[in-house]
Motif scaffolding. Structure first.
Motif, PDB file in Angstrom:
ATOM      1  N   SER A 111      35.230  38.833  40.882  1.00  0.00           N
ATOM      2  CA  SER A 111      34.245  39.090  39.811  1.00  0.00           C
ATOM      3  C   SER A 111      33.077  38.123  39.858  1.00  0.00           C
ATOM      4  O   SER A 111      32.101  38.291  39.122  1.00  0.00           O
ATOM      5  N   LEU A 112      33.128  37.108  40.736  1.00  0.00           N
ATOM      6  CA  LEU A 112      31.980  36.225  40.934  1.00  0.00           C
ATOM      7  C   LEU A 112      30.929  36.843  41.850  1.00  0.00           C
ATOM      8  O   LEU A 112      29.781  36.397  41.876  1.00  0.00           O
ATOM      9  N   ARG A 151      28.374  43.940  33.067  1.00  0.00           N
ATOM     10  CA  ARG A 151      29.055  43.805  34.351  1.00  0.00           C
ATOM     11  C   ARG A 151      30.124  44.880  34.534  1.00  0.00           C
ATOM     12  O   ARG A 151      30.332  45.374  35.642  1.00  0.00           O
ATOM     13  N   THR A 153      31.690  41.288  30.943  1.00  0.00           N
ATOM     14  CA  THR A 153      30.716  41.638  29.900  1.00  0.00           C
ATOM     15  C   THR A 153      30.466  43.137  29.975  1.00  0.00           C
ATOM     16  O   THR A 153      30.810  43.796  30.969  1.00  0.00           O
ATOM     17  N   ASP A 185      32.530  28.368  44.756  1.00  0.00           N
ATOM     18  CA  ASP A 185      31.517  29.414  44.758  1.00  0.00           C
ATOM     19  C   ASP A 185      30.101  28.867  44.872  1.00  0.00           C
ATOM     20  O   ASP A 185      29.177  29.618  45.167  1.00  0.00           O
ATOM     21  N   HIS A 212      39.271  30.435  31.043  1.00  0.00           N
ATOM     22  CA  HIS A 212      39.096  31.176  29.794  1.00  0.00           C
ATOM     23  C   HIS A 212      40.083  30.714  28.729  1.00  0.00           C
ATOM     24  O   HIS A 212      41.020  29.973  29.015  1.00  0.00           O
ATOM     25  N   LEU A 221      39.557  40.486  38.326  1.00  0.00           N
ATOM     26  CA  LEU A 221      38.549  39.917  37.446  1.00  0.00           C
ATOM     27  C   LEU A 221      39.089  38.689  36.727  1.00  0.00           C
ATOM     28  O   LEU A 221      40.263  38.634  36.354  1.00  0.00           O
ATOM     29  N   ASN A 222      38.201  37.736  36.493  1.00  0.00           N
ATOM     30  CA  ASN A 222      38.508  36.629  35.592  1.00  0.00           C
ATOM     31  C   ASN A 222      37.953  37.008  34.206  1.00  0.00           C
ATOM     32  O   ASN A 222      36.833  37.524  34.105  1.00  0.00           O
ATOM     33  N   ASP A 274      36.468  35.527  31.775  1.00  0.00           N
ATOM     34  CA  ASP A 274      35.160  35.087  31.300  1.00  0.00           C
ATOM     35  C   ASP A 274      34.000  35.613  32.142  1.00  0.00           C
ATOM     36  O   ASP A 274      32.839  35.300  31.871  1.00  0.00           O
ATOM     37  N   ASP A 275      34.287  36.460  33.129  1.00  0.00           N
ATOM     38  CA  ASP A 275      33.232  37.159  33.865  1.00  0.00           C
ATOM     39  C   ASP A 275      32.966  38.552  33.300  1.00  0.00           C
ATOM     40  O   ASP A 275      32.034  39.231  33.728  1.00  0.00           O
ATOM     41  N   THR A 320      38.072  34.926  43.530  1.00  0.00           N
ATOM     42  CA  THR A 320      37.625  35.562  42.290  1.00  0.00           C
ATOM     43  C   THR A 320      36.544  36.582  42.606  1.00  0.00           C
ATOM     44  O   THR A 320      35.342  36.272  42.632  1.00  0.00           O
ATOM     45  N   ARG A 362      35.336  29.606  41.165  1.00  0.00           N
ATOM     46  CA  ARG A 362      34.549  28.604  40.446  1.00  0.00           C
ATOM     47  C   ARG A 362      35.366  27.332  40.235  1.00  0.00           C
ATOM     48  O   ARG A 362      34.849  26.222  40.306  1.00  0.00           O
TER      49      ARG A 362
END
Length: 378
Positions: free
Chosen positions: A63-64, A103, A100, A25, A134, A94-95, A97-98, A61, A12
């Motif tokens: 995790s995108l 996820r 949750t 991305d 983040h 993983l980043n 802020d991805d 990344t 991103r």
């Protein structure tokens, strides 16, 4: 055993220190990337022998990647490998802020049982300086969510960052160690040509840490994590007992692996290294068939250099008997003579059991010790 690596070439936002190959991305073509990667594995799986025992999605990344494509990708990898799929460690980078709850559940459903989280620092000012997406609170929340899964969690940290002090570095280490993730990787900030970080240094906007500051922060790293129960098993890697990275350890032990995707590297476990071209569009256009790449054939001298470079990164070092079986009697005699000559300087040692390894002092100057040893033997 063999490993599988897949490079996810999208970010991103690119961190100012990063020289890994990636693109934005917003232009990601996830379905085409998955299709090409699966086709590449289908055409290349015979390049290495043995079962595939580790999987690692790095980037970029990963995790995108949309959950549906990720699930389709891992299912396809398993199907293509067939009876050779014996993966016990599946890692995804993983980043924070991805991350949750939803996820995390999807990543587990896709088959991942190890999470590598790019925290880098728990000081907001330092994260802003290197343009991470983040903040510290987000990173802590991500660690907490991941550790609730029961899967292994690896946390990446960096030291010698712009504006970082020994006190702030200690703060990040203490907070992460207190949470007891199973694995911690910690890397010194490197100023690579062509990065935004290098440009800022040339403009006088950022000051590079001194050698003394690098060493002091590295000593703090070793002391803090050792006191917290972590095993310092590789120059930049620490693990709680029984939780070393199997995938990365296989690199340092010379095991074969196949790398899929643009800019991915592969090794056949013998004499051939391969690097896919760093070209997203070219990779997608190939549809995974006859992927543009470069191949390097390792001669005897290159094999010896790589053996020293990889094995001496590990805390165990290597056995003289293993070295002899690979490189012969004459090279072994020269190795023993050189190690004995260097031992009084305190950087390298040979145990009574015939193991050559770096000392704690030697780890601080590992590059120069390994290069000097390799130059004598070659």
């Amino acid at each position: 055993m063999a490993g599988l690596y897949m490079h996810i070439p999208y970010c991103r936002r690119k961190c100012i220190y990063c020289d890994f190959y990636s693109g934005g991305d917003r232009r990601a073509r996830w379905q085409e990337l998955a299709d090409a990667s699966l086709a590449e594995l289908q055409s290349r799986k015979s390049e290495v022998c043995g079962d595939f025992e580790t999987l690692y999605l790095g980037g970029g990344t990963p995790s995108l990647c949309p959950d549906s494509e990720l699930r389709r990708l891992t299912a396809g990898l398993r199907s293509i490998c067939g009876e050779r799929w014996n993966v016990s460690e599946a890692t995804i980078e993983l980043n924070p802020d991805d991350v949750t709850d939803e996820r995390v559940e999807k990543w587990q459903e896709a088959g991942f049982n190890r999470f590598s989280l790019g925290v880098q620092s728990l000081c907001d000012e330092e994260l802003a300086a290197i343009r991470r997406r983040h903040d510290a609170a987000t990173a802590v929340n991500a660690m907490e969510l991941l550790m609730q899964t029961g899967c292994d969690v690896s946390v990446d940290l960096m030291y010698a960052l712009p504006g970082q002090s020994r006190r702030s570095w200690q703060h990040s280490l203490d907070r992460v160690a207190a949470m007891q993730p199973q694995h911690i990787s910690a890397y010194a900030l490197m100023y690579e040509d062509g990065t935004a970080l290098s440009a800022l240094e040339k403009q006088g906007k950022i000051r590079r840490a001194s050698d003394g500051e690098y060493i002091a922060m590295y000593c703090t790293l070793i002391d803090t994590l050792s006191a917290a129960g972590y095993e310092h098993y590789e120059i930049s890697n620490f693990a709680l007992p029984g939780h070393r990275s199997r995938h990365n350890s296989s690199y340092w032990q010379g095991m074969p692996y196949i790398g899929l995707g643009p800019a991915a590297h592969s090794y056949d476990g013998d004499r051939a290294r391969r690097a896919n071209n760093p070209d997203i569009e070219g990779y997608l256009a190939s549809k995974g068939i006859c992927v543009p790449h470069q191949t390097e054939h390792l001669d005897d001298a290159m094999l010896l250099d790589e053996f020293l470079l990889t094995r001496l990164r590990m805390c165990e070092g290597f056995a003289v008997d293993d070295f002899r079986s690979r490189f012969g009697k004459n090279n072994t005699q020269r190795l023993i003579a050189e190690v004995r000559k260097e031992m009084p300087h305190g950087g390298i040692e040979m145990t009574a059991e015939g193991t050559v390894r770096l000392t704690r002092q030697g780890v601080m100057t590992s590059d120069s010790i390994i290069l000097d040893l390799a130059s004598v033997l070659s």
